[in-house]
Design a protein around this motif. Structure first.
Motif, PDB file in Angstrom:
ATOM      1  N   SER A  55       0.825  -1.214   0.000  1.00 51.21           N
ATOM      2  CA  SER A  55       0.000   0.000   0.000  1.00 51.21           C
ATOM      3  C   SER A  55       0.855   1.259   0.000  1.00 51.21           C
ATOM      4  N   ALA A  56       0.210   2.377  -0.305  1.00 50.56           N
ATOM      5  CA  ALA A  56       0.910   3.668  -0.308  1.00 50.56           C
ATOM      6  C   ALA A  56       1.474   3.983   1.084  1.00 50.56           C
ATOM      7  N   TRP A  57       0.730   3.591   2.124  1.00 50.71           N
ATOM      8  CA  TRP A  57       1.188   3.839   3.496  1.00 50.71           C
ATOM      9  C   TRP A  57       2.470   3.050   3.796  1.00 50.71           C
ATOM     10  N   ALA A  58       2.467   1.769   3.467  1.00 49.55           N
ATOM     11  CA  ALA A  58       3.650   0.938   3.721  1.00 49.55           C
ATOM     12  C   ALA A  58       4.850   1.438   2.921  1.00 49.55           C
ATOM     13  N   LYS A  59       4.582   1.876   1.693  1.00 46.60           N
ATOM     14  CA  LYS A  59       5.678   2.403   0.853  1.00 46.60           C
ATOM     15  C   LYS A  59       6.245   3.697   1.436  1.00 46.60           C
ATOM     16  N   LEU A  60       5.378   4.518   2.029  1.00 43.83           N
ATOM     17  CA  LEU A  60       5.838   5.752   2.671  1.00 43.83           C
ATOM     18  C   LEU A  60       6.763   5.435   3.840  1.00 43.83           C
TER      19      LEU A  60
END
Length: 413
Positions: A55-60
């Protein structure tokens, strides 16, 4: 920062630890042990199991780790499990390097000696709105920084109001709102739905009306507090609100509004996506205070904190991770993902520029208040429990608003 290592968990915290259950958490891999396998791995715990590894959160999180020159080991827990897991880890000197936690829990963890202060960890909180930052303050100290906020407002069905001859701009206070509900009922439609269930959700939804009356949580049985409970009670008696509110969660309350029969629903930012799918034209109105203006609604959302570590050498890198996560650019991306209003004016302005429908939510967040603010800290849960019991008692007709709140205040004392 070596002074942190001497802290011990309070008796209250140890009681919570003793009640900890072994509920599993979603993890990006490995055990849920907080410490990384080596100093090149930093651990982050968050309450977002809905966001998987890609997810975008994990990638952040991974991106912020790369900028700090370390690997990130992330574990996601359900919000209800996270507090107990953190307290247990702290007892074992195995706390995560970075902890993202629901804002009312911050004071509990701070009192337990689990968290470092921003004075100690050097987190810059200067851009955060003071009313949002207050939710993470206890005893004159600040523990972390908000990553985003949500709150409550009134969704309204434009078609229902139009058919009833109600101009939404006329709704300025409780009197004009009640008059609008009366018109809606006379037009053959339903008035307002909300959640008054006997849990924290019920207190969360009652608070804007309680605070909007001018009442204080330290005095549940004030005349102002009584007026707020009488408002809700009268709405049920007159048929402006359904009896189902007594058992409604915020989800079931939304489902009632989504039928298209109701003029208003008290609900949160998190329903915006569902509102777009509703099939009818809707608007959003900040909850009015008794005498006019916007009522203070309670803030939801999380704080990013730095737990106490036995190895104090880890703080510098952990602080870099938090600074990265709460930078202007990253806050904008994160709060869009989480359906949160940003905790800083700079990012709020970017959000409204990108989506004008967020404007009433930004206004509501600016008027919002932390449930543990005013230095209530760990007193809040006991007060809240008596508040929701009083709401249940009054709405069911078991007691008058005055008697229900008097009993609540006596129980808190």
């Amino acid at each position: 920062m070596n002074g942190f290592t001497g802290r011990r968990l309070t008796a209250a915290a140890l009681t919570v630890v003793a009640l900890t259950t072994g509920t599993a958490a979603c993890s990006s891999g490995g055990s849920s042990s907080a410490k990384g396998e080596d100093n090149g791995t930093y651990t982050i715990w968050d309450p977002y199991p809905q966001f998987a590894k890609g997810s975008a959160w994990a990638k952040l999180l991974d991106s912020c780790g790369s900028k700090a020159g370390v690997k990130i080991k992330r574990t996601a827990f359900d919000t209800s499990d996270l507090t107990n897991k953190v307290l247990l880890a702290a007892q074992q000197d195995n706390s995560p390097d970075v902890l993202i936690v629901d804002n009312p829990v911050v004071s509990t963890l701070a009192e337990a000696g689990v968290l470092t202060t921003t004075d100690d960890n050097k987190l810059d909180t200067s851009k955060a709105d003071p009313n949002l930052l207050a939710a993470g303050q206890s005893g004159g100290k600040t523990y972390g920084t908000p990553i985003g906020a949500n709150t409550l407002a009134l969704y309204y069905n434009k078609d229902v109001l139009k058919a009833a001859g109600v101009d939404v701009s006329s709704i300025k206070d409780w009197k004009s709102l009640t008059a609008a509900l009366d018109k809606v009922k006379k037009a053959g439609k339903k008035g307002i739905t909300f959640s008054a269930i006997g849990t924290e959700e019920g207190s969360f939804q009652f608070l804007p009306w309680f605070w909007g009356s001018g009442a204080k949580l330290t005095e549940l049985d004030s005349a102002q507090g009584e007026s707020a409970l009488a408002l809700w009670s009268d709405w049920l008696k007159k048929g402006y609100a359904p009896n189902s509110v007594i058992n409604n969660t915020q989800t079931t309350s939304w489902q009632e509004f989504a039928t298209g029969d109701y003029a208003f629903a008290e609900n949160g930012t998190w329903q915006l996506a569902n509102a777009e799918k509703s099939g009818f034209d809707y608007g959003v109105l900040p909850i009015p205070a008794s005498a006019g203006g916007n009522a203070a609604a309670p803030t939801g959302g999380e704080f990013v904190t730095l737990p106490v570590q036995g190895d104090t050498g880890r703080y510098t890198t952990a602080q870099k991770l938090v600074t990265c996560l709460t930078s202007t650019d990253n806050l904008y991306a994160t709060d869009t993902t989480l359906s949160y209003v940003a905790p800083t004016t700079e990012v709020q302005d970017k959000q409204v520029a990108a989506d004008a429908k967020l404007k009433p939510w930004v206004e509501a967040v600016k008027a919002a208040r932390g449930r543990t603010s005013d230095d209530l800290g760990t007193k809040y849960p006991k007060i809240s429990e008596q508040m929701w019991k009083a709401v249940q008692s009054a709405l069911s007709g078991a007691k008058s608003p005055k008697d229900a709140l008097s009993a609540a205040q006596d129980a808190v004392k």
